[in-house]
Design a protein around this motif. Structure first.
Motif, PDB file in Angstrom:
ATOM      1  N   ASN A  46     151.499 148.690  41.250  1.00  0.00           N
ATOM      2  CA  ASN A  46     151.866 149.545  40.120  1.00  0.00           C
ATOM      3  C   ASN A  46     150.662 150.364  39.639  1.00  0.00           C
ATOM      4  OD1 ASN A  46     154.408 148.394  40.162  1.00  0.00           O
ATOM      5  ND2 ASN A  46     153.965 146.928  38.538  1.00  0.00           N
ATOM      6  N   ALA A  47     150.938 151.364  38.820  1.00  0.00           N
ATOM      7  CA  ALA A  47     149.859 152.125  38.174  1.00  0.00           C
ATOM      8  C   ALA A  47     148.960 151.151  37.429  1.00  0.00           C
ATOM      9  CB  ALA A  47     150.455 153.154  37.216  1.00  0.00           C
ATOM     10  N   LYS A  66     144.228 154.012  37.899  1.00  0.00           N
ATOM     11  CA  LYS A  66     145.178 154.464  38.918  1.00  0.00           C
ATOM     12  C   LYS A  66     146.402 154.966  38.182  1.00  0.00           C
ATOM     13  CE  LYS A  66     148.022 152.512  42.252  1.00  0.00           C
ATOM     14  NZ  LYS A  66     148.369 151.382  43.061  1.00  0.00           N
ATOM     15  N   ILE A  67     146.732 156.222  38.388  1.00  0.00           N
ATOM     16  CA  ILE A  67     147.731 156.896  37.563  1.00  0.00           C
ATOM     17  C   ILE A  67     149.172 156.593  37.965  1.00  0.00           C
ATOM     18  CG2 ILE A  67     147.818 159.040  38.886  1.00  0.00           C
ATOM     19  CD1 ILE A  67     147.699 160.488  36.123  1.00  0.00           C
ATOM     20  N   ALA A  68     149.418 156.248  39.229  1.00  0.00           N
ATOM     21  CA  ALA A  68     150.803 156.092  39.674  1.00  0.00           C
ATOM     22  C   ALA A  68     150.941 154.900  40.614  1.00  0.00           C
ATOM     23  CB  ALA A  68     151.270 157.360  40.390  1.00  0.00           C
ATOM     24  N   THR A  69     152.169 154.400  40.730  1.00  0.00           N
ATOM     25  CA  THR A  69     152.482 153.354  41.689  1.00  0.00           C
ATOM     26  C   THR A  69     152.330 153.910  43.100  1.00  0.00           C
ATOM     27  OG1 THR A  69     154.011 152.287  40.160  1.00  0.00           O
ATOM     28  CG2 THR A  69     154.342 151.838  42.507  1.00  0.00           C
ATOM     29  N   GLY A  70     151.722 153.144  43.992  1.00  0.00           N
ATOM     30  CA  GLY A  70     151.543 153.603  45.363  1.00  0.00           C
ATOM     31  C   GLY A  70     150.440 152.853  46.066  1.00  0.00           C
ATOM     32  N   THR A  88     145.565 153.098  33.442  1.00  0.00           N
ATOM     33  CA  THR A  88     146.387 154.128  34.080  1.00  0.00           C
ATOM     34  C   THR A  88     145.835 155.528  33.867  1.00  0.00           C
ATOM     35  OG1 THR A  88     147.800 154.205  32.119  1.00  0.00           O
ATOM     36  CG2 THR A  88     148.508 152.774  33.929  1.00  0.00           C
ATOM     37  N   THR A  89     144.808 155.658  33.059  1.00  0.00           N
ATOM     38  CA  THR A  89     144.173 156.962  32.823  1.00  0.00           C
ATOM     39  C   THR A  89     142.776 156.704  32.276  1.00  0.00           C
ATOM     40  OG1 THR A  89     144.478 159.142  31.817  1.00  0.00           O
ATOM     41  CG2 THR A  89     145.013 157.251  30.453  1.00  0.00           C
TER      42      THR A  89
END
Length: 199
Positions: A46-47, A66-70, A88-89
């Motif tokens: 997840n983000a 980490k800004i996004a799930t991936g 997340t930011t």
């Protein structure tokens, strides 16, 4: 059914499960803080989390995000910023405003008190920014209003002798405020001793 309980249904792993190779093995549940990839062949963190040892997702370290799930790893925050509590930011430090994707020190006449992603704010009239640009100081002759967001000229009978975030002070007995309200003058027949006007 047993197949759904094992994470397998309709020829593919169910959402929340994955299987990294063709085999007779059951689908594995994704680790905490992750989701199945679109093709269910792996999991994506997840983000705010990154892959740790291919079997878990760990929170980004302080100063990373980490800004996004991936599948991406966490990235370092830019200078003059810190990661948000969710990682997340990144947030600009106090005294620094967001300019594009970076955090730049506020210019003279601007300030920013909070750690966030906003730009710097102009100082109110009759004030200057602090050296670190985290607040503003009212000019001599002006005092901070009760709301703390503006500077107002000192009234007659009050003064402010230096740049500060204080409200105007009353002049001592037997004195009047100067025309610019930056000091006080003792009345005729009185002289200054310390901070008092005495006969």
């Amino acid at each position: 059914s047993g197949l759904v309980a094992s994470g397998w249904a309709g020829g593919a792993c169910c959402s929340g499960f994955y299987k990294s190779s063709w085999s007779r093995d059951q689908c594995s549940p994704v680790p905490a803080n992750s989701v199945s990839s679109d093709d269910r062949s792996t999991f994506w963190c997840n983000a705010g989390f990154e892959n740790q040892g291919s079997t878990a997702c760990a929170s980004c370290a302080a100063g990373y995000y980490k800004i996004a799930t991936g599948p991406d790893a966490c990235s370092a925050c830019t200078d003059n910023s810190v990661s948000s509590s969710q990682k997340t930011t990144c947030l600009c430090n106090a005294g620094y405003g967001l300019v594009g994707d970076s955090c730049e020190q506020c210019s003279a006449g601007f300030y920013k008190a909070a750690v966030n992603r906003s730009s710097c704010s102009p100082c109110p009239d009759n004030s200057v920014a602090s050296d670190d640009r985290t607040t503003f100081y009212c000019n001599a002759g002006y005092g901070l209003v009760a709301s703390g967001s503006a500077c107002a000229a000192c009234s007659s009978g009050f003064y402010q002798s230096s740049s500060s975030r204080d409200q105007c002070s009353p002049v001592p007995a037997n004195s009047v405020s100067s025309d610019d309200r930056s000091t006080f003058w003792c009345n005729v027949g009185y002289s200054l001793q310390g901070s008092a006007c005495v006969p």
